[in-house]
Design a protein around this motif. Sequence first.
Motif, short mmCIF file in Angstrom:
data_model
loop_
_atom_site.label_atom_id
_atom_site.label_comp_id
_atom_site.label_asym_id
_atom_site.label_seq_id
_atom_site.Cartn_x
_atom_site.Cartn_y
_atom_site.Cartn_z
N LEU A 20 0.81 -1.22 0.00
CA LEU A 20 0.00 0.00 0.00
C LEU A 20 0.85 1.28 0.00
O LEU A 20 0.35 2.35 -0.37
CB LEU A 20 -0.95 -0.01 1.19
N ALA A 21 2.12 1.15 0.39
CA ALA A 21 3.01 2.31 0.35
C ALA A 21 3.81 2.39 -0.94
O ALA A 21 4.57 3.35 -1.14
CB ALA A 21 3.96 2.28 1.55
N HIS A 22 3.66 1.41 -1.81
CA HIS A 22 4.39 1.40 -3.07
C HIS A 22 4.03 2.64 -3.88
O HIS A 22 2.86 3.05 -3.93
CB HIS A 22 4.05 0.14 -3.87
N HIS A 23 5.02 3.24 -4.52
CA HIS A 23 4.76 4.52 -5.19
C HIS A 23 3.72 4.40 -6.30
O HIS A 23 2.93 5.33 -6.52
CB HIS A 23 6.07 5.11 -5.74
N ASP A 24 3.64 3.24 -6.97
CA ASP A 24 2.63 3.09 -8.03
C ASP A 24 1.24 2.93 -7.43
O ASP A 24 0.24 3.37 -8.03
CB ASP A 24 2.96 1.89 -8.91
N VAL A 25 1.15 2.29 -6.27
CA VAL A 25 -0.14 2.18 -5.60
C VAL A 25 -0.60 3.56 -5.13
O VAL A 25 -1.75 3.96 -5.35
CB VAL A 25 -0.07 1.20 -4.41
N GLU A 26 0.30 4.29 -4.51
CA GLU A 26 -0.05 5.64 -4.04
C GLU A 26 -0.39 6.57 -5.20
O GLU A 26 -1.22 7.46 -5.08
CB GLU A 26 1.09 6.21 -3.21
N ARG A 27 0.25 6.33 -6.35
CA ARG A 27 0.01 7.18 -7.52
C ARG A 27 -1.36 6.93 -8.13
O ARG A 27 -2.05 7.86 -8.56
CB ARG A 27 1.10 6.92 -8.56
N LEU A 28 -1.78 5.66 -8.14
CA LEU A 28 -3.02 5.32 -8.84
C LEU A 28 -4.24 5.20 -7.93
O LEU A 28 -5.36 5.46 -8.38
CB LEU A 28 -2.84 4.00 -9.60
N LEU A 29 -4.04 4.77 -6.68
CA LEU A 29 -5.19 4.50 -5.82
C LEU A 29 -5.28 5.51 -4.68
O LEU A 29 -4.29 5.78 -4.01
CB LEU A 29 -5.10 3.08 -5.24
N ASP A 30 -6.46 6.02 -4.47
CA ASP A 30 -6.74 6.94 -3.37
C ASP A 30 -7.46 6.15 -2.28
O ASP A 30 -8.65 5.83 -2.40
CB ASP A 30 -7.62 8.09 -3.88
N LEU A 31 -6.73 5.82 -1.21
CA LEU A 31 -7.30 4.96 -0.17
C LEU A 31 -8.34 5.67 0.68
O LEU A 31 -8.98 5.03 1.52
CB LEU A 31 -6.19 4.42 0.72
N SER A 32 -8.53 6.96 0.46
CA SER A 32 -9.61 7.66 1.17
C SER A 32 -10.95 7.43 0.47
O SER A 32 -11.99 7.85 0.99
CB SER A 32 -9.30 9.15 1.27
N ARG A 33 -10.90 6.78 -0.69
CA ARG A 33 -12.11 6.45 -1.44
C ARG A 33 -12.22 4.93 -1.58
O ARG A 33 -11.22 4.23 -1.39
CB ARG A 33 -12.06 7.11 -2.82
N PRO A 34 -13.40 4.41 -1.90
CA PRO A 34 -13.56 2.95 -1.97
C PRO A 34 -12.61 2.28 -2.96
O PRO A 34 -12.36 2.78 -4.05
CB PRO A 34 -15.03 2.79 -2.41
N VAL A 35 -12.09 1.15 -2.53
CA VAL A 35 -11.21 0.31 -3.33
C VAL A 35 -11.73 -1.12 -3.26
O VAL A 35 -12.20 -1.56 -2.19
CB VAL A 35 -9.76 0.35 -2.82
N ALA A 36 -11.67 -1.85 -4.35
CA ALA A 36 -11.98 -3.28 -4.34
C ALA A 36 -10.66 -4.05 -4.28
O ALA A 36 -9.80 -3.90 -5.16
CB ALA A 36 -12.75 -3.68 -5.58
N VAL A 37 -10.48 -4.85 -3.23
CA VAL A 37 -9.28 -5.67 -3.08
C VAL A 37 -9.66 -7.09 -3.45
O VAL A 37 -10.60 -7.67 -2.89
CB VAL A 37 -8.73 -5.60 -1.64
N LEU A 38 -8.91 -7.66 -4.39
CA LEU A 38 -9.26 -8.96 -4.96
C LEU A 38 -8.25 -10.02 -4.56
O LEU A 38 -7.04 -9.85 -4.77
CB LEU A 38 -9.30 -8.84 -6.49
N PHE A 39 -8.75 -11.11 -3.99
CA PHE A 39 -7.92 -12.26 -3.61
C PHE A 39 -8.44 -13.48 -4.36
O PHE A 39 -9.00 -14.40 -3.77
CB PHE A 39 -8.02 -12.54 -2.11
#
Length: 266
Positions: free
Chosen positions: A138-157
């Motif tokens: 979640l701290a990866h720069h590409d994750v921080e660049r593309l995903l806004d964790l203050s808004r809904p996210v779908a996490v897929l397993f």
Amino acid sequence: MAGQSWWADGVDVSRPSAARVYDVHLGGSHNFRVDRELAEESARLMPSLPAVLRENRSFLRRVVDFLARSGVTQFLDLGSGIPTIGNVHEIAQRINPECRVVYVDWDLVAVAHSQAILRGNARAVAIRADFREPGYVLAHHDVERLLDLSRPVAVLFFAVLHFLPDSDDPAGLVARYVRRLASGSYVALSHACDDDIAPTTEEAARIYGERIGGFHMRSKSDVAGLFGDLPLVPPGLVDLTEWRPDSNAPPADHPWTGPGGVARKP
């Protein structure tokens, strides 16, 4: 495999990988002899295995379609594997071109091929990371660049948590991701199940685990526990073919696929 442009430096061709064996069962070409040998042996013991894995891909498609149509625009696909027809970004961005997708896998071939496919797509990226480390992911720069964790996210397993032993606390791992998610986020998962399985299926699972470093089927009740206290979206945790199927009835004589479901964070 002309040109083998999907190869990546550091790939161990002497040991099968879960992502590449899965690719074999789906009819892909991004695999090595060692992967094909394991796929053939496991399919001999469990002839329905390729069909089960195809149903898992169909489940993925229906889940992502449902989530995108429900307004989700951010997806984190953990243990995403080697891209095949009907990838998460293809499904989601067809419904909403603004959807953003991050693929996470540890397999070098999976990541290299994903990155090649995603060139030119500013709203999708593949990173190499161990999904067992949510802080790093979640701290990866590409994750921080593309995903806004203050808004809904779908996490897929999808078909990935059964590679974790109980000592890795898969339920706790899911909870660690959930804690970082905003209200209105979703968790979707599918998992191999050992309820009422045949001895040959147990043998296939044992061989699979020995060759790729662990494969841990769980009961349906244990799989349900992976969601913690998150409320499940109807129809709940069901056979993959029964989760919002394209038609009202599952295909005749369909194999037992194991359970899958989707939950929403209030």
